[in-house]
Write a protein that holds these residues in place. Structure first.
Motif, PDB file in Angstrom:
ATOM      1  N   ARG A   5      35.434  25.433  24.407  1.00 54.89           N
ATOM      2  CA  ARG A   5      36.255  24.814  23.377  1.00 54.89           C
ATOM      3  C   ARG A   5      35.371  24.136  22.343  1.00 54.89           C
ATOM      4  O   ARG A   5      34.418  23.460  22.674  1.00 54.89           O
ATOM      5  N   ASP A  23      43.266  26.951  21.453  1.00 56.35           N
ATOM      6  CA  ASP A  23      43.269  27.445  22.830  1.00 56.35           C
ATOM      7  C   ASP A  23      42.925  28.935  22.848  1.00 56.35           C
ATOM      8  O   ASP A  23      42.618  29.532  21.818  1.00 56.35           O
ATOM      9  N   ASP A  44      46.879  17.501  27.250  1.00 55.59           N
ATOM     10  CA  ASP A  44      46.953  18.321  26.047  1.00 55.59           C
ATOM     11  C   ASP A  44      48.350  18.203  25.444  1.00 55.59           C
ATOM     12  O   ASP A  44      49.342  18.098  26.172  1.00 55.59           O
TER      13      ASP A  44
END
Length: 63
Positions: A5, A23, A44
């Motif tokens: 990420r 994502d 999240d």
């Protein structure tokens, strides 16, 4: 396989960091994670406002 990420727009609200990332499906997500030792709070959200609200209202149980 690990998730790679790239966080952007990282801000710190108290001990909690709020950041935005994409994502695996290309959707924009927002995360709030506490940096205090042994806290373990990390979630999240779909909106940045929700992540920032969680950061502002988070209280660590571990002192």
């Amino acid at each position: 396989m690990s998730a790679n990420r790239r966080f952007r727009r990282v801000v710190r609200i108290g001990p909690v960091q709020v950041a935005t990332y994409n994502d695996g499906r290309g959707r924009e997500k927002h995360t709030a994670a506490c940096t205090a030792p042994r806290c373990g709070f990390a979630t999240d959200y779909d909106s940045r406002a929700a992540a920032e609200l969680a950061a502002r209202t988070h209280r660590c149980r571990v002192r």
